[in-house]
Scaffold this active site. Structure first.
Site, PDB file in Angstrom:
ATOM      1  N   ARG A  35      -9.942 -24.654 -10.356  1.00 29.46           N
ATOM      2  CA  ARG A  35      -9.532 -25.261 -11.626  1.00 29.46           C
ATOM      3  C   ARG A  35      -8.019 -25.423 -11.741  1.00 29.46           C
ATOM      4  O   ARG A  35      -7.523 -26.093 -12.640  1.00 29.46           O
ATOM      5  CB  ARG A  35     -10.057 -24.442 -12.798  1.00 29.46           C
ATOM      6  CG  ARG A  35      -9.444 -23.066 -12.905  1.00 29.46           C
ATOM      7  CD  ARG A  35     -10.033 -22.286 -14.052  1.00 29.46           C
ATOM      8  NE  ARG A  35      -9.468 -20.955 -14.111  1.00 29.46           N
ATOM      9  CZ  ARG A  35      -9.934 -19.976 -14.854  1.00 29.46           C
ATOM     10  NH1 ARG A  35     -10.991 -20.178 -15.605  1.00 29.46           N
ATOM     11  NH2 ARG A  35      -9.362 -18.803 -14.860  1.00 29.46           N
ATOM     12  N   ILE A  41      -3.881 -17.183  -6.881  1.00 37.33           N
ATOM     13  CA  ILE A  41      -2.712 -16.408  -7.327  1.00 37.33           C
ATOM     14  C   ILE A  41      -1.821 -16.105  -6.128  1.00 37.33           C
ATOM     15  O   ILE A  41      -0.596 -16.238  -6.196  1.00 37.33           O
ATOM     16  CB  ILE A  41      -3.166 -15.095  -8.012  1.00 37.33           C
ATOM     17  CG1 ILE A  41      -3.898 -15.388  -9.318  1.00 37.33           C
ATOM     18  CG2 ILE A  41      -1.978 -14.160  -8.263  1.00 37.33           C
ATOM     19  CD1 ILE A  41      -3.082 -16.135 -10.350  1.00 37.33           C
ATOM     20  N   LYS A  51       7.527 -12.984  -2.267  1.00 37.55           N
ATOM     21  CA  LYS A  51       8.237 -12.650  -1.016  1.00 37.55           C
ATOM     22  C   LYS A  51       9.410 -13.605  -0.794  1.00 37.55           C
ATOM     23  O   LYS A  51      10.446 -13.218  -0.240  1.00 37.55           O
ATOM     24  CB  LYS A  51       7.286 -12.671   0.182  1.00 37.55           C
ATOM     25  CG  LYS A  51       6.512 -11.397   0.391  1.00 37.55           C
ATOM     26  CD  LYS A  51       6.093 -10.798  -0.868  1.00 37.55           C
ATOM     27  CE  LYS A  51       5.353  -9.655  -1.177  1.00 37.55           C
ATOM     28  NZ  LYS A  51       4.648  -9.592  -2.423  1.00 37.55           N
ATOM     29  N   GLU A 203       7.339   4.125 -16.046  1.00 40.71           N
ATOM     30  CA  GLU A 203       5.998   4.402 -15.500  1.00 40.71           C
ATOM     31  C   GLU A 203       5.319   5.486 -16.337  1.00 40.71           C
ATOM     32  O   GLU A 203       5.918   6.516 -16.639  1.00 40.71           O
ATOM     33  CB  GLU A 203       6.142   4.837 -14.035  1.00 40.71           C
ATOM     34  CG  GLU A 203       4.884   5.407 -13.413  1.00 40.71           C
ATOM     35  CD  GLU A 203       3.696   4.447 -13.440  1.00 40.71           C
ATOM     36  OE1 GLU A 203       3.845   3.289 -13.018  1.00 40.71           O
ATOM     37  OE2 GLU A 203       2.612   4.858 -13.914  1.00 40.71           O
ATOM     38  N   HIS A 443      11.239   0.148  23.535  1.00 40.74           N
ATOM     39  CA  HIS A 443      12.524   0.695  23.074  1.00 40.74           C
ATOM     40  C   HIS A 443      13.597  -0.380  23.197  1.00 40.74           C
ATOM     41  O   HIS A 443      13.630  -1.094  24.189  1.00 40.74           O
ATOM     42  CB  HIS A 443      12.913   1.885  23.935  1.00 40.74           C
ATOM     43  CG  HIS A 443      14.266   2.435  23.581  1.00 40.74           C
ATOM     44  ND1 HIS A 443      14.482   3.210  22.463  1.00 40.74           N
ATOM     45  CD2 HIS A 443      15.485   2.285  24.180  1.00 40.74           C
ATOM     46  CE1 HIS A 443      15.758   3.535  22.400  1.00 40.74           C
ATOM     47  NE2 HIS A 443      16.386   2.976  23.422  1.00 40.74           N
TER      48      HIS A 443
END
Ligand SMILES: Cc1cc2nc3c(=O)[nH]c(=O)nc-3n(C[C@H](O)[C@H](O)[C@H](O)COP(=O)(O)OP(=O)(O)OC[C@H]3O[C@@H](n4cnc5c(N)ncnc54)[C@H](O)[C@@H]3O)c2cc1C
Length: 464
Positions: A35, A41, A51, A203, A443
């Site tokens: 729609r 989202i 991002k 929070e 490494h």
């Protein structure tokens, strides 16, 4: 006359469009109804545009840290409208990509709102006008979710924002309050802080990023404070008052009530499923609060009706939605797919520092009665992280002492959202500590910290 398909998918987010493509691969005749925007989202108002914004804030942070790398630049500045425009462009590009993928896979796309209209039937309408009648033996509901709205904190598009408004702000607020420190709240708090806003993160639980391992929460809390974010935990927002061109939040924490003033406020207090106006009434589809109840193969209580993704509840993640889409379609096709293990779904938060985890936290593993071996390795012991100038953070691994099974991994620091998949694969393959120790890590890479964390759990760590 209704147009007939083998499968109709309602919703074109990462759950719906992936399900539609997989069904097409399995030779089904597929329709998808969306729609709003293809990509849902995730591509339009979630994962991807955030991002793109966070990339801008990382660059801003780096430009203000040039001295450490031997550079100097004068007059560093940004155009906030351009930052937002780039994010919208990235979202549009990817939404267009989904349109192309669906066409390539011969999925018929209907632009409109779909609702069930009797067994095996759907009606599609646009702006209240009928668009199509569809018939299908199988219908997957993938209608996603939206921001939870608390009374008194309704987004008004100006002073109080949900994630949608926060993503397309006309200007950088000087002072910002973010209520809720889950992934969405923490990412916006980090974005705006790193772009230069004064941010207060509030929070209700006793720690930020409450679903993460407690050590990770504590580390990010300290890192945010070091970056000059104000963080208040264990806080109850008693009310929000609009004052001219600003807001004031009345916050109770630690037995004290304070009033925090800001220019804008982001409410990031949770997610509710899009269960409304789907024609579920009169069906056997069961709804628990705002989420559709399914079994492991996406089946609802109504024969032929399935549900996937955010609509079915937490974790509200794009990759969970896509994977559920694939499992459900394969089950419809009679392929007997494996059920998804929710503990093997990685979770990532792209704030600075980044956070990534998979499996059980140490506390959850303990409460399940496991005898544990826990390893930790800080990035300050990792050559690549030091060379990059990002030595903050650590990797924590949690093993079952009896079997050596990797129960959980928790990371905070540079590029951990890219690395967590290493542990994700390890968990899917039911790897033990022995195979992880035997794995050769290149490494210098930040990923060597993953190896060292495993070694640490067994008293064999080398570089610390
Ligand atoms: C700010 C933010 C950041 C996020 N960041 C991340 C992240 O970094 N990583 C991550 O994994 N997840 C992230 N998420 C969550 C992620 O976006 C969701 O988990 C994901 O989009 C769920 O996919 P879905 O297909 O279930 O639903 P959605 O993506 O919500 O798609 C559902 C679609 O269905 C359509 N629809 C609804 N009802 C109907 C109807 N009746 N008829 C036709 N169409 C309908 C909607 O328009 C929508 O396009 C983020 C979310 C937000 C809000």
């Amino acid at each position: 006359m209704a147009e007939t398909f083998d499968l109709v998918v309602v919703g074109g987010g990462p759950g719906g469009y992936v399900a539609a493509i997989r069904a097409s691969q399995l030779k089904m005749k597929v329709a998808l109804v969306e729609r709003e925007n293809l990509g849902g989202i995730c591509l339009n108002w979630g994962c991807i545009p955030t991002k793109a914004l966070l990339r801008a804030s990382e660059i801003n942070h780096l430009l203000h840290s040039l001295d450490a790398y031997g550079f100097a630049a004068d007059n560093v500045r940004f155009d906030f409208a351009k930052v937002v425009k780039r994010s919208r462009g990235v979202a549009a590009q990817l939404s267009g990509g989904v349109k192309h993928l669906l066409r390539k896979n011969k999925v018929t796309v209907f632009d409109g709102h779909a609702r069930l209209a009797g067994p095996g039937k759907l009606s599609v309408s646009k702006d209240g006008k009928p668009v199509a009648e569809l018939a299908s033996k199988h219908i997957i509901l993938a209608t996603g979710a939206r921001a939870r709205v608390l009374p008194g904190m309704e987004p008004d598009g100006k002073l109080i924002w949900s994630y949608r408004e926060a993503m397309v702000a006309p200007a950088l607020p000087k002072r910002l309050i973010v209520i809720g420190s889950g992934a969405i709240g923490s990412e916006f708090a980090s974005f705006y802080l790193n772009m230069g806003s004064e941010v207060t993160l509030i929070e209700a639980m006793d720690r930020i990023l409450p679903v993460e391992d407690a050590e990770v929460s504590a580390f990010v809390h300290k890192a945010f404070e070091k970056q000059k974010m104000k963080v208040i935990v264990g806080a109850k927002v008693q009310g929000v008052r609009k004052e001219g061109d600003g807001v004031a939040a009345i916050v109770e924490a630690g037995g004290k009530v304070t009033e925090i003033k800001a220019d804008r406020l982001i409410s990031a207090v949770g997610i509710v499923g899009n269960v409304e106006d789907l024609g579920l009434e009169g069906t056997k589809v069961q709804v628990d609060r705002t989420h559709v109840v399914t079994d492991a193969m996406g089946r609802t209580g109504e024969p032929g009706v399935y549900a996937i993704g955010d609509l079915t509840g937490p974790p509200w993640l794009a990759h969970k939605a896509s994977h559920e889409g694939i499992i459900t379609v394969e089950a419809i096709a009679g392929l007997h797919p494996h059920a998804m293990d929710v503990l093997n779904i990685p979770g990532c938060t792209y704030c600075r520092p980044q956070v990534a985890s998979v499996g059980l936290t140490e506390a959850a593993a303990k409460s399940k009665g496991y005898d544990l071996k826990v390893g930790r390795f800080p990035f300050i012991g990792n050559g690549k992280a030091i060379a990059m100038g990002e030595p903050e953070g650590f990797v924590k691994t949690v093993f079952d002492a009896k079997t050596g099974a990797l129960l959980g991994a928790h990371m905070v620091g540079p590029e951990v959202t890219e690395m967590i998949q290493g542990y994700g694969i390890a968990r899917t393959l039911e790897t033990t500590e022995a195979e992880l120790m035997h794995t050769v890590f290149p490494h210098p890479t930040v990923s060597e910290a993953m190896h060292e964390s495993v070694l640490d759990a067994y008293g064999r760590v080398i570089h610390i």
